[in-house]
Design a protein around this motif. Structure first.
Motif, short mmCIF file in Angstrom:
data_model
loop_
_atom_site.label_atom_id
_atom_site.label_comp_id
_atom_site.label_asym_id
_atom_site.label_seq_id
_atom_site.Cartn_x
_atom_site.Cartn_y
_atom_site.Cartn_z
N VAL A 193 17.14 -1.73 -5.12
CA VAL A 193 18.04 -1.22 -4.08
C VAL A 193 17.34 -0.16 -3.24
O VAL A 193 17.40 -0.17 -2.01
CB VAL A 193 19.32 -0.65 -4.72
N LEU A 194 16.65 0.77 -3.90
CA LEU A 194 15.94 1.82 -3.17
C LEU A 194 14.88 1.24 -2.24
O LEU A 194 14.78 1.63 -1.07
CB LEU A 194 15.29 2.79 -4.16
N THR A 195 14.09 0.31 -2.76
CA THR A 195 13.01 -0.27 -1.95
C THR A 195 13.56 -1.09 -0.80
O THR A 195 13.07 -1.01 0.33
CB THR A 195 12.09 -1.13 -2.82
N GLU A 196 14.58 -1.89 -1.09
CA GLU A 196 15.13 -2.78 -0.07
C GLU A 196 15.78 -2.00 1.07
O GLU A 196 15.64 -2.37 2.24
CB GLU A 196 16.16 -3.72 -0.71
N VAL A 197 16.49 -0.94 0.75
CA VAL A 197 17.23 -0.19 1.78
C VAL A 197 16.37 0.92 2.39
O VAL A 197 16.25 1.04 3.61
CB VAL A 197 18.53 0.40 1.20
N TYR A 198 15.77 1.74 1.53
CA TYR A 198 15.11 2.97 1.99
C TYR A 198 13.59 2.86 2.08
O TYR A 198 12.95 3.74 2.67
CB TYR A 198 15.46 4.13 1.07
N GLY A 199 12.99 1.83 1.47
CA GLY A 199 11.56 1.65 1.55
C GLY A 199 10.81 2.10 0.30
O GLY A 199 11.34 2.81 -0.56
#
Length: 224
Positions: free
Chosen positions: A53-59
């Motif tokens: 979730v962190l990588t997909e949304v915030y990078g």
């Protein structure tokens, strides 16, 4: 956006809490249908899901900071437990040995868990970020499963080899590793009805859908 992402701090906090909880749960080895695995399997895959979730949304950079924050949380737990265990128990409290047995981590297992966690999370985030660029942001479910396949394999292999090689027979170690790896991947798949809507909701609320084009993937660099 003027005040920064609204939910990034909350998600990072849940991530760190899940990591500390898995240290406690890993003290129990469970057996189900002939397969043996640490009880932390009920929660640890959540860290890969949150990492997705962190990588997909915030990078990738946001995930990188969360991974190091999680490691600091683990070190704080270990230091706190060590200090608490060293305190002399009250005369009327008879549970010192139980406390030490249930919550204590041998240095080898603690070291294995931390190395495996850091390596597994970074592999998971890197694979997801690269797949997102390659797919133009499509195939989210497949990307989340694929990144977990590689991240969970890395984490499982490292923790079992460092913590248990030479202690558990190689055949049993391999069976345990395969069981844990499959369970982690299945956990990610079963959570898709929750994780996919969550990602879409966060992207709408935050108005962020970060693509890691030009990102420095060095795990020791805290900037993008």
């Amino acid at each position: 956006m003027a005040d920064g992402p609204r939910y990034l701090g909350l998600i990072t906090g849940v991530f760190c809490g899940a990591l500390v909880s898995t240290i406690i749960l890993s003290g129990k080895i469970a057996a189900v249908a002939g397969a043996t695995f640490p009880a932390s399997i009920v929660l640890f895959p959540l860290t890969f899901l949150i990492g997705d979730v962190l990588t997909e949304v915030y990078g990738y950079a946001a995930t990188r900071r969360a991974v190091w924050a999680g490691l600091i949380s683990e070190l704080l737990w270990i230091a706190s437990y060590t200090a608490a265990a060293a305190l002399p128990p009250a005369p009327f409290w008879p549970h010192q040995d139980t406390f030490s047995a249930l919550l204590g981590q041998t240095p080898r297992i603690a070291l294995a868990g931390m190395i495996a966690y850091v390596c597994g999370e970074f592999v998971n985030a890197y694979v997801l970020a690269r797949m997102k660029i390659a797919s133009g942001g499509g195939y989210l479910a497949l990307r989340m499963i694929g990144s977990t396949v590689f991240g969970a394999a890395t984490d499982t292999a490292i923790v079992l080899v460092i913590a248990f090689y030479g202690v558990i027979p190689a055949g049993q170690l391999l069976k345990m590793g395969l069981a844990v790896w499959v369970l982690k991947v299945m956990w990610e798949i079963l959570a898709l009805p929750i994780s996919l809507p969550l990602v879409r909701w966060l992207k709408r609320r935050e108005q962020i859908d970060y693509f890691d084009v030009g990102t420095d993937f060095n795990p020791f660099r805290l900037q993008r």
